[in-house]
Design a protein around this motif. Structure first.
Motif, PDB file in Angstrom:
ATOM      1  N   PHE A  20     -56.143  24.365 -43.313  1.00 47.56           N
ATOM      2  CA  PHE A  20     -55.538  25.515 -43.993  1.00 47.56           C
ATOM      3  C   PHE A  20     -56.364  26.775 -43.783  1.00 47.56           C
ATOM      4  N   SER A  21     -57.667  26.678 -44.033  1.00 48.67           N
ATOM      5  CA  SER A  21     -58.534  27.856 -43.988  1.00 48.67           C
ATOM      6  C   SER A  21     -58.620  28.440 -42.591  1.00 48.67           C
ATOM      7  N   ILE A  22     -58.752  27.580 -41.588  1.00 48.86           N
ATOM      8  CA  ILE A  22     -58.864  28.057 -40.212  1.00 48.86           C
ATOM      9  C   ILE A  22     -57.537  28.628 -39.736  1.00 48.86           C
ATOM     10  N   ALA A  23     -56.430  27.981 -40.102  1.00 47.27           N
ATOM     11  CA  ALA A  23     -55.112  28.511 -39.727  1.00 47.27           C
ATOM     12  C   ALA A  23     -54.897  29.895 -40.339  1.00 47.27           C
ATOM     13  N   ARG A  24     -55.250  30.062 -41.599  1.00 47.53           N
ATOM     14  CA  ARG A  24     -55.113  31.376 -42.234  1.00 47.53           C
ATOM     15  C   ARG A  24     -55.997  32.406 -41.531  1.00 47.53           C
ATOM     16  N   ALA A  25     -57.209  32.009 -41.191  1.00 44.15           N
ATOM     17  CA  ALA A  25     -58.142  32.939 -40.558  1.00 44.15           C
ATOM     18  C   ALA A  25     -57.629  33.410 -39.200  1.00 44.15           C
ATOM     19  N   VAL A  26     -57.025  32.502 -38.446  1.00 46.16           N
ATOM     20  CA  VAL A  26     -56.439  32.887 -37.158  1.00 46.16           C
ATOM     21  C   VAL A  26     -55.274  33.845 -37.387  1.00 46.16           C
ATOM     22  N   ARG A  27     -54.410  33.500 -38.327  1.00 42.39           N
ATOM     23  CA  ARG A  27     -53.231  34.328 -38.598  1.00 42.39           C
ATOM     24  C   ARG A  27     -53.616  35.726 -39.068  1.00 42.39           C
ATOM     25  N   GLU A  28     -54.683  35.810 -39.864  1.00 41.58           N
ATOM     26  CA  GLU A  28     -55.109  37.100 -40.399  1.00 41.58           C
ATOM     27  C   GLU A  28     -55.995  37.882 -39.431  1.00 41.58           C
TER      28      GLU A  28
END
Length: 200
Positions: free
Chosen positions: A162-170
């Motif tokens: 979750f955290s890494i996916a959000r970081a990529v998206r942001e």
């Protein structure tokens, strides 16, 4: 407001403001507590517009890193007992997951103009760079991250994914890290039965 008052005025803290527990040792710092406090503080900052909530949340992240980050392993340890000056025994997957999610929540809501945002982002990237080294070829992380004889665990994997996916998206980290999240998701799906039961 009641919860905000409790966190800011009642919850035990060290002299430097770090949130702690009174047990099992006096003033113990537990990685789990960072998520429980920071995600609420970040939402209160967004809700009220009061920047002091973001400042408190950011200081918690940076202070927890000071007490729990083990540079040799590039991981967080589960806890620290301030009375005995001793760390806990394990680099628990979920403990590291709570800390990563706390930062992902804070960075999402924290204004870009806040003076501590850059430090939180730098701290988040440091954890990402450390944690990816422990991902298994099956996409999962072990229950104790540096112990390959511990079982592959879905909960910590979900937090990191979750955290890494959000970081990529942001746009906080390079798009190439999407592969880490994708592999994490594949690993998670391998632990979910056709009936929807979650294992490990």
């Amino acid at each position: 407001q009641q919860t905000a008052r409790h966190i800011r005025e009642v919850e035990p803290r060290l002299e430097d403001g770090t949130i702690a527990r009174l047990w099992p040792h006096e003033s113990t710092i537990w990685a789990d507590d960072l998520f429980m406090a920071v995600s609420f503080l970040a939402r209160m900052g967004e809700y009220t517009g009061d920047q002091s909530y973001f400042t408190d949340a950011a200081n918690q992240v940076l202070n927890y890193t000071k007490y729990l980050w083990i540079n040799e392993k590039q991981l967080y340890i589960h806890c620290y007992h301030t009375d005995t000056k001793e760390h806990g025994v394990a680099h628990w997957s979920r403990a590291n997951g709570w800390i990563m999610m706390a930062q992902a929540d804070l960075l999402k809501l924290m204004p870009d103009s806040h003076p501590l945002k850059a430090k939180v982002l730098e701290n988040f990237k440091m954890q990402v760079h450390g944690i990816i080294r422990y991902q298994g070829k099956n996409g999962l992380w072990h229950q104790v991250l540096d112990k390959v004889d511990s079982y592959d665990e879905i909960t910590g994997t979900a937090m990191f994914t979750f955290s890494i996916a959000r970081a990529v998206r942001e746009g906080w980290i390079h798009p190439e890290y999407a592969e880490v999240a994708e592999n994490g998701l594949k690993g998670m799906l391998s632990k979910i039965t056709p009936a929807g039961d979650v294992t490990d």
